[in-house]
Scaffold this active site. Sequence first.
Site, PDB file in Angstrom:
ATOM      1  N   ASP A 524      44.562 -56.127 -74.817  1.00 12.38           N
ATOM      2  CA  ASP A 524      45.192 -55.050 -75.558  1.00 12.38           C
ATOM      3  C   ASP A 524      44.372 -53.757 -75.507  1.00 12.38           C
ATOM      4  O   ASP A 524      44.896 -52.668 -75.690  1.00 12.38           O
ATOM      5  CB  ASP A 524      45.424 -55.444 -77.017  1.00 12.38           C
ATOM      6  CG  ASP A 524      44.110 -55.726 -77.740  1.00 12.38           C
ATOM      7  OD1 ASP A 524      43.336 -56.552 -77.246  1.00 12.38           O
ATOM      8  OD2 ASP A 524      43.875 -55.108 -78.793  1.00 12.38           O
ATOM      9  N   MET A 526      42.638 -52.930 -72.735  1.00 12.49           N
ATOM     10  CA  MET A 526      42.738 -52.416 -71.369  1.00 12.49           C
ATOM     11  C   MET A 526      43.979 -51.542 -71.180  1.00 12.49           C
ATOM     12  O   MET A 526      43.992 -50.666 -70.321  1.00 12.49           O
ATOM     13  CB  MET A 526      42.806 -53.583 -70.373  1.00 12.49           C
ATOM     14  CG  MET A 526      41.553 -54.424 -70.310  1.00 12.49           C
ATOM     15  SD  MET A 526      41.776 -55.764 -69.124  1.00 12.49           S
ATOM     16  CE  MET A 526      40.277 -56.699 -69.392  1.00 12.49           C
ATOM     17  N   CYS A 527      45.008 -51.804 -71.954  1.00 15.76           N
ATOM     18  CA  CYS A 527      46.249 -51.039 -71.837  1.00 15.76           C
ATOM     19  C   CYS A 527      46.376 -50.079 -73.017  1.00 15.76           C
ATOM     20  O   CYS A 527      45.862 -50.342 -74.106  1.00 15.76           O
ATOM     21  CB  CYS A 527      47.467 -51.979 -71.825  1.00 15.76           C
ATOM     22  SG  CYS A 527      47.463 -53.156 -70.461  1.00 15.76           S
ATOM     23  N   THR A 528      47.050 -48.978 -72.784  1.00 14.40           N
ATOM     24  CA  THR A 528      47.328 -48.042 -73.865  1.00 14.40           C
ATOM     25  C   THR A 528      48.513 -48.587 -74.652  1.00 14.40           C
ATOM     26  O   THR A 528      49.654 -48.533 -74.190  1.00 14.40           O
ATOM     27  CB  THR A 528      47.661 -46.652 -73.311  1.00 14.40           C
ATOM     28  OG1 THR A 528      46.586 -46.216 -72.487  1.00 14.40           O
ATOM     29  CG2 THR A 528      47.870 -45.650 -74.428  1.00 14.40           C
TER      30      THR A 528
END
Length: 666
Positions: A524, A526-528
């Site tokens: 969570d 690593m991603c926007t």
Amino acid sequence: MTVIQFTPFSSLVEPAFWHALTNLKIDVLRLADHSIPMTASYTTGRSIIDRETGQEISLGCNITVGGDAFVDNPQIPSHSVPVTGVFKNFNTIEEFKAVDKTAMVNQLTDEIWESITQGSTERLTRFLLITFADLKKYKYYYWFAFPAFTAKPAWALDGEWLPANDKLSSDALSLIHSSIHEAPRPFFLVKTSGKSVEVGKVEDLEVFFDGVSPESRIVAFLDPSALPSNPGWPLRNFLAYLAHRHPAFVASGVRVLCWRDAEVTDGHWKSRFGVVKGISDVQATGQKPAAVGWEKNPQGKLSPRLADLAPMMDPTRLADQAVDLNLKLMRWRILPALDLDKIAATRCLLLGAGTLGCYVARTLMGWGVRTITFVDSARVSFSNPVRQPLFEFEDCLNGGKPKAACAADRLKKIFPGAPYPMPGHPIPPSSVEQTRQDVAALEKLFDEHDVVFLLMDSRESRWLPTVLGAAKGKIVMNAALGFDSFLVMRHGVRSSLAKGTRLGCYYCNDIVAPADSLTDRTLDQMCTVTRPGLAPTAAATAVELLMSLLQHPDGVNAPAPAPQVGKDAPDPHASGGVLGLVPHQLRGFLTEFRNMLITGAAYSRCTGCGDKVLDAYETEGFDMLLRAFNETGYLEKLTGLDELHAEGQAALDNIDWDIEDDVEDE
């Protein structure tokens, strides 16, 4: 006696004219529908030889309208004469159809008749053009009128039109050609005496022909017709002029030379000669005669013509013009002071081709920005297309296409991107030279652009662009996303460029230097992770903030409004900018559907835009950057943040804490 049949004018509209009309409508006329002057031209009649039959085929009796029809001093083609006209554009097709065409022609014929009564030939040939321009579909409805006076009884010819060299010697024709070749005249006089020939002005007719025998007096005009037995349209008003101004001169007939020889080849003369009789009988009343002249369409009917340019235009060009049309309509309907040229010339560098980058790029293009460069080392993944509108499913296959190149390709502006280093991420010795090249490439990109957008998904990735932007005096726009909130801000300029209160950058509120926040992140992280509507909202806000900044007279030094709310909120119309307020920072909250304006002052010990950081970069260059990447605590020591931390710790150590003796009772 033969009734003279005149060849009417045919309009020949060059494609460049429609482009000029489009610009005139959007940039000048807007909703105005007043008449304005324009210029066309015509030349001598032309013909071609049919290769199969060997017959001579006459081309049209054309009056040509070019792309410079609306300028004050248009470039008239060689061997041509100018014609002034009246242009009127209508805002709706209904107005175009309902206009009183008779009244418009009568107004023009009044001007022609006034010219005749004053003894001038300058306005004998005039034209009228009415149009309706459907600029969304690139359809142009138009109708020309070439007013010419009628004659009762009709103009009559004694005999027939003959080749000019049947009546004039080749030497005489050569002298006429030499006299008017460099500066063609629409109407002129010719008198012959033996082998001598003299050319004069029509306005000097009585003096010019004084003592000259009738057989040696010739009136001539530049004839746009090439038909052997049909002179061109300008002769009609020329005859009306002669009948009204010089009835005694024309009483016994007029020798007319229809001049058609712009170029002479092998002694072959195309001009025609004839004698017109009964001219003095036509203008017996001295009143302005009736007129005709509306152009017929290709089907031979009196109705408008249509120029549909859409099928002939490049779809890319159509798209560009559609965007420009929307912007220009915005300007002349709402914001006359909007400087679209400044926006179009602004070169934008987008650091990050993810969700924010895609939406920022699309919004920039909507504003007419055409130079957009992407820098992003990532590849398109399967989660991207649904959130990032410049990517499609096929871009994710085979490991994914490089984001920067793929996004640029979607925009049709190809500027490949490259990765760049970040503080807290040490550079191994084997990669130093490559890193040096990457930094040099990024520096070159900064030099080539005016605006830099920071659209990355980590804190430390914004540090190097912040330093470069401040050092090079670029406009830096920053956008960052949370789950349901966003930050959009413009960086302030360095101390030496600031006027008034100096605004801060992304790092001015921090008392710690940027460090590695990317290692050991969970999925969570690593991603926007944001609400889907947040990115387009933040991206659009960032672009609109840039536009407000570009349109403000103080530019990068535009003052930020005071952060007030309610009845004390700042008045956008008092900001001094065409587009309203130019905030320093906007923090948006989707949970409350609210934006908050914040102004943050610059911090002298800032690790991004502080003078010590910029001076070190400009003095040491890449070596300074390498230390920032590799050495923990370097930026804190450079800016004095380490001293601030030490002072804070010392203050804490010197505090006498009041601790309760009986902790258990507490």
